[in-house]
Design an enzyme around this catalytic site. Sequence first.
Site, PDB file in Angstrom:
ATOM      1  N   ARG A 103       0.880  -1.180   0.000  1.00 23.92           N
ATOM      2  CA  ARG A 103       0.000   0.000   0.000  1.00 23.92           C
ATOM      3  C   ARG A 103       0.910   1.220   0.000  1.00 23.92           C
ATOM      4  NH1 ARG A 103      -5.167   1.579   3.661  1.00 23.92           N
ATOM      5  NH2 ARG A 103      -6.053   0.257   2.052  1.00 23.92           N
ATOM      6  N   HIS A 130      -7.570   0.904  -6.221  1.00 27.08           N
ATOM      7  CA  HIS A 130      -7.751   0.079  -5.017  1.00 27.08           C
ATOM      8  C   HIS A 130      -8.432  -1.220  -5.473  1.00 27.08           C
ATOM      9  CE1 HIS A 130      -7.949  -1.073  -0.971  1.00 27.08           C
ATOM     10  NE2 HIS A 130      -8.693  -0.130  -0.446  1.00 27.08           N
ATOM     11  N   GLN A 133     -10.331  -3.653  -3.031  1.00 27.05           N
ATOM     12  CA  GLN A 133     -11.574  -3.087  -2.536  1.00 27.05           C
ATOM     13  C   GLN A 133     -12.721  -3.343  -3.518  1.00 27.05           C
ATOM     14  OE1 GLN A 133     -12.205  -1.359   0.472  1.00 27.05           O
ATOM     15  NE2 GLN A 133     -14.232  -1.948  -0.264  1.00 27.05           N
ATOM     16  N   ASP A 222     -17.011   7.653  -1.528  1.00 27.76           N
ATOM     17  CA  ASP A 222     -15.752   7.541  -0.788  1.00 27.76           C
ATOM     18  C   ASP A 222     -15.454   8.925  -0.199  1.00 27.76           C
ATOM     19  OD1 ASP A 222     -13.327   6.641   0.230  1.00 27.76           O
ATOM     20  OD2 ASP A 222     -12.291   6.627  -1.702  1.00 27.76           O
ATOM     21  N   CYS A 262     -16.198   2.008   0.911  1.00 33.25           N
ATOM     22  CA  CYS A 262     -14.995   1.229   1.214  1.00 33.25           C
ATOM     23  C   CYS A 262     -14.575   1.347   2.669  1.00 33.25           C
ATOM     24  CB  CYS A 262     -13.852   1.655   0.302  1.00 33.25           C
ATOM     25  SG  CYS A 262     -13.416   3.401   0.460  1.00 33.25           S
ATOM     26  N   ARG A 290     -13.555  -8.248   1.904  1.00 33.22           N
ATOM     27  CA  ARG A 290     -12.126  -7.992   1.652  1.00 33.22           C
ATOM     28  C   ARG A 290     -11.314  -9.237   2.013  1.00 33.22           C
ATOM     29  NH1 ARG A 290     -10.039  -2.851   1.702  1.00 33.22           N
ATOM     30  NH2 ARG A 290      -8.144  -3.962   1.128  1.00 33.22           N
TER      31      ARG A 290
HETATM   32  N1  NVA Z   1      -9.792   6.912  -1.216  1.00 35.96           N
HETATM   33  C1  NVA Z   1      -9.437   6.506   0.117  1.00 35.96           C
HETATM   34  C2  NVA Z   1      -9.701   5.056   0.307  1.00 35.96           C
HETATM   35  C3  NVA Z   1      -9.359   4.525   1.677  1.00 35.96           C
HETATM   36  C4  NVA Z   1      -9.581   3.057   1.792  1.00 35.96           C
HETATM   37  C5  NVA Z   1      -7.963   6.835   0.346  1.00 35.96           C
HETATM   38  O1  NVA Z   1      -7.158   6.621  -0.567  1.00 35.96           O
HETATM   39  O2  NVA Z   1      -7.630   7.302   1.438  1.00 35.96           O
HETATM   40  N1   CP Z   2     -11.077   0.175   2.745  1.00 32.08           N
HETATM   41  C1   CP Z   2      -9.793   0.080   3.165  1.00 32.08           C
HETATM   42  O1   CP Z   2      -8.870  -0.181   2.395  1.00 32.08           O
HETATM   43  O2   CP Z   2      -9.629   0.242   4.495  1.00 32.08           O
HETATM   44  P1   CP Z   2      -8.249   0.449   5.273  1.00 32.08           P
HETATM   45  O3   CP Z   2      -7.691   1.771   4.865  1.00 32.08           O
HETATM   46  O4   CP Z   2      -8.633   0.390   6.725  1.00 32.08           O
HETATM   47  O5   CP Z   2      -7.320  -0.661   4.899  1.00 32.08           O
END
Ligand code: NVA
Ligand code: CP
Length: 305
Positions: A103, A130, A133, A222, A262, A290
């Site tokens: 990540r 993502h 997700q 989101d 998400c 997930r």
């Molecule tokens: N769009 C959000 C998703 C978090 C799971 C981010 O990138 O922070």
């Molecule tokens: N939806 C998601 O990826 O959650 P986290 O940021 O908690 O991993």
Amino acid sequence: MNKDVLKLLDLSSDDIILILDTADRLKAERKSGKKHDFPPGKTLAMIFAKNSTRTRVSFEAGISQLGGHGIFLASSDSQLGRGEPIKDTARVLSRYCDCIMIRTFDQEEVEELAKYSSVPVINGLTDFEHPCQVLADLMTIREHRGRLGGLKACFIGDGNNVANSIIAGCLKCGMDVSMACPDGYWPDQMTLDFAKGVTGSKFVMTYQPEIAAAGADVVFTDVWASMGQEVESEKRQKAFQGYQVNDSLLALANPGCMVQHCLPAHRGEEITEKVFEEHAGEIFDEAENRLHVQKAIMYLLMKNS
Ligand code: NVA
Ligand code: CP
């Protein structure tokens, strides 16, 4: 399947369906207490340059349920945080582990990791996509509605990583996609170009939430400021006024329309507390899935290694 899962743009429709079918099977096996048929002792390295609750826990629980082991590596306290190149990290981790999940911010970093890694690489979120997700979202919609093809997906809000993956994933599964984002916050051009070339499913991009929500079977949203965009929060609060999933927007959707988020959610911003709680069952099924979808990805990428 390719060696890696880096973005849904790379996956074929058949790959996606194979992952979803495998996830359904692994979920059923777990619920009935049946042992998964997977080689024991596989090791997953998990690199995190951003915060996480769901991704971290579902990958670590998932590899452990498959009889393997997860190793958590925060970029900040590994040598990555001191500038060791990702291509060297890839070659080192490949000698110790059977799979790498990452990540981070730049998609290019994940692509570079995969290029130099001899073991499979899974994208656990970048600024671009993502994929895990949206695979979980597709699994959840199929569970609740019995199919994907012919349904209409709507996304309201920021044209970010999740939005890009929704476009690629939903269109590849035969869903129509309608997306409303404010000016300056549209999805990535590469993803929009892909959507333009899709035949069979319909794609609509608009500034108007009401147009996007009309006749929807599932509405996604989101956060307005993603991880790494915190300094823009105030500017984004203004830009996204009117892009909220609330009762009046859902009144335009089809009866029984699902809501997917998400998580984490910012109640009172992209979604109201009322809509969130009324759809909490679907949203937490999505969070649960997930686990199953990522186990399926790891199963398919590592089962013959
Ligand atoms: N769009 C959000 C998703 C978090 C799971 C981010 O990138 O922070
Ligand atoms: N939806 C998601 O990826 O959650 P986290 O940021 O908690 O991993």
